[in-house]
Design a protein around this motif. Structure first.
Motif, PDB file in Angstrom:
ATOM      1  N   TRP A 189     -41.696  13.347-107.613  1.00 39.53           N
ATOM      2  CA  TRP A 189     -41.041  14.144-106.576  1.00 39.53           C
ATOM      3  C   TRP A 189     -41.983  14.289-105.387  1.00 39.53           C
ATOM      4  O   TRP A 189     -43.133  14.683-105.546  1.00 39.53           O
ATOM      5  N   ARG A 190     -41.495  14.000-104.206  1.00 36.62           N
ATOM      6  CA  ARG A 190     -42.336  14.233-103.017  1.00 36.62           C
ATOM      7  C   ARG A 190     -42.314  15.696-102.600  1.00 36.62           C
ATOM      8  O   ARG A 190     -43.169  16.140-101.834  1.00 36.62           O
ATOM      9  N   LEU A 191     -41.333  16.451-103.071  1.00 38.69           N
ATOM     10  CA  LEU A 191     -41.353  17.901-102.875  1.00 38.69           C
ATOM     11  C   LEU A 191     -42.481  18.523-103.695  1.00 38.69           C
ATOM     12  O   LEU A 191     -42.782  18.069-104.795  1.00 38.69           O
TER      13      LEU A 191
ATOM     14  N   ARG B 268     -40.283   6.801 -94.939  1.00 40.34           N
ATOM     15  CA  ARG B 268     -39.269   7.027 -95.970  1.00 40.34           C
ATOM     16  C   ARG B 268     -38.326   5.836 -96.046  1.00 40.34           C
ATOM     17  O   ARG B 268     -37.855   5.471 -97.106  1.00 40.34           O
TER      18      ARG B 268
ATOM     19  N   ASN C  77     -35.529  12.646-102.920  1.00 43.90           N
ATOM     20  CA  ASN C  77     -36.907  13.127-102.959  1.00 43.90           C
ATOM     21  C   ASN C  77     -37.730  12.472-104.066  1.00 43.90           C
ATOM     22  O   ASN C  77     -38.905  12.809-104.230  1.00 43.90           O
TER      23      ASN C  77
ATOM     24  N   CYS D 249     -35.430  16.764 -95.411  1.00 37.96           N
ATOM     25  CA  CYS D 249     -36.531  16.145 -94.684  1.00 37.96           C
ATOM     26  C   CYS D 249     -36.029  15.764 -93.299  1.00 37.96           C
ATOM     27  O   CYS D 249     -34.835  15.852 -93.011  1.00 37.96           O
TER      28      CYS D 249
ATOM     29  N   ASP E  46     -40.754  17.364 -90.666  1.00 38.65           N
ATOM     30  CA  ASP E  46     -40.771  17.696 -92.097  1.00 38.65           C
ATOM     31  C   ASP E  46     -41.492  19.026 -92.283  1.00 38.65           C
ATOM     32  O   ASP E  46     -42.652  19.174 -91.873  1.00 38.65           O
TER      33      ASP E  46
ATOM     34  N   HIS F  63     -42.400  19.353 -97.994  1.00 38.89           N
ATOM     35  CA  HIS F  63     -41.179  18.558 -97.929  1.00 38.89           C
ATOM     36  C   HIS F  63     -41.487  17.220 -97.260  1.00 38.89           C
ATOM     37  O   HIS F  63     -42.421  17.111 -96.451  1.00 38.89           O
ATOM     38  N   GLY F  64     -40.643  16.221 -97.563  1.00 32.34           N
ATOM     39  CA  GLY F  64     -40.748  14.948 -96.877  1.00 32.34           C
ATOM     40  C   GLY F  64     -42.146  14.376 -96.935  1.00 32.34           C
ATOM     41  O   GLY F  64     -42.778  14.307 -97.991  1.00 32.34           O
TER      42      GLY F  64
END
Length: 346
Positions: free
Chosen positions: A263-265, A53, A253, A109, A132, A136-137
């Motif tokens: 979005w990584r979510l 990240r 995110n 995260c 995570d 998420h994350g």
């Protein structure tokens, strides 16, 4: 639950003990991280790599990280009802002491706890794990999302890392996951700390469905420079998420995947199962281990009417309040947060 901590967590100061600063007496803790997705099919010991990240690295590394993120986001029907190989970071410490596990809240995260984890490892010498949650994350995506399956993910991970029994600290959504883990598998949890959350549905998270809906409607044209794209996303969110700190946190995110922001979510899974995440599963058993409910003095997430259910499920529970803190105690009052946990572990 756990959505709105400021995006950059201040580094906690060292704890003074007489004339000696404890943090300076210990070497810098060494981070270990979960294997990359390609290696997770065949378990390998964690390697020392940078957290993807925070990402300063070569262009080749960045491209590989983007491909890995895209791979994790592909739905896989075979993962339904099964534990996922969660992304984690582990700080080394003394094996004789129970490790401390930090679980983030909804929309969060593991890096939410980076400063806290490092300070805690330096000050206590314990191993510290940050994880995570699924969807998420940098953890894999799955259509399945519930406290039961998130507890199962931890039941799979923690013994693999030889960290049980351990101290589990969970904020908001992570706190409810920690509660359920302790109720289902008390032998894995040496002590439990639930941060500003209870096993009773409250009103503090009533705005979260609107956050998910707003994030799903964000539309960013291809080809925009990253800074312009993030500004556009911020503008589109602002009509629903009026608090700037909340928007900035949600926007952490938004990551680059295959040359465009996404979005990584797993917003589809969160939207489908959000009602389950805003409540706690009905349980009859109790967890008899030491338990701390750590509350923000300015927060509305835990009401005195919740106390009887807390005591029913966790008979040894202590309830402690951090003054001048809201829901995100670890971000707003980091040293008070660390001190409260250290005091509970004595």
């Amino acid at each position: 639950m756990g959505a709105c901590a400021p995006p950059s967590l201040p580094r906690p100061p060292a704890v003074e003990h007489g004339a000696t600063t404890l943090a300076l007496r210990r070497p810098e803790p060494h981070w270990r991280h979960s294997p990359p997705p390609a290696a997770q099919k065949r378990w390998q010991p964690p390697r020392s790599v940078s957290d993807d990240r925070c990402g300063a690295g070569t262009e080749a590394q960045a491209a590989a990280q983007n491909r890995a993120r895209a791979e994790r986001r592909r739905p896989n029907s075979q993962t339904l009802g099964r534990p996922l190989p969660l992304s984690y970071s582990l700080l080394d410490g003394e094996a004789a002491l129970p490790a401390v596990i930090f679980l983030h809240g909804l929309f969060g995260c593991k890096t939410n706890f980076n400063s806290i984890a490092k300070a805690f490892a330096q000050q206590t010498g314990r191993r510290v794990l940050t994880v995570d949650a699924r969807n998420h994350g940098n953890s894999p995506h799955s259509p399945d999302m519930s406290y039961e399956i998130m507890s199962q993910d931890l039941q799979d991970l923690l013994p693999q890392l030889d960290l049980v029994p351990c101290v589990v600290v969970g904020h908001s959504m992570g706190g409810r996951t920690a509660m359920l883990l302790a109720l289902q598998r008390p032998e894995l949890v040496e002590r439990l700390i639930a941060v500003d959350i209870s096993p009773v549905e409250g009103t503090g998270s009533s705005h979260f469905p609107a956050y998910v809906a707003a994030m799903r409607t964000v539309n960013i044209p291809d080809g925009l420079p990253r800074s312009h794209a993030r500004k556009l996303a911020d503008e589109q969110l602002s009509s629903v998420v009026q608090n700037l700190a909340v928007r900035q946190y949600l926007l952490t995110n938004l990551v680059e995947v295959d040359g465009r922001l996404a979005w990584r979510l797993n917003l589809d899974a969160l939207a489908q199962h959000l009602d389950k995440l805003l409540t706690f599963p009905q349980r009859q058993e109790s967890y008899l281990g030491p338990t701390l409910f750590l509350l923000g003095g300015n927060s509305q997430f835990v009401h005195p009417s919740h106390h009887p259910e807390i005591i029913r499920l966790f008979p040894r529970a202590q309830i402690q309040t951090v003054p001048n803190a809201g829901h995100w105690i670890h971000a707003e009052r980091p040293q008070d947060f660390i001190d409260a946990i250290r005091g509970f572990l004595v």
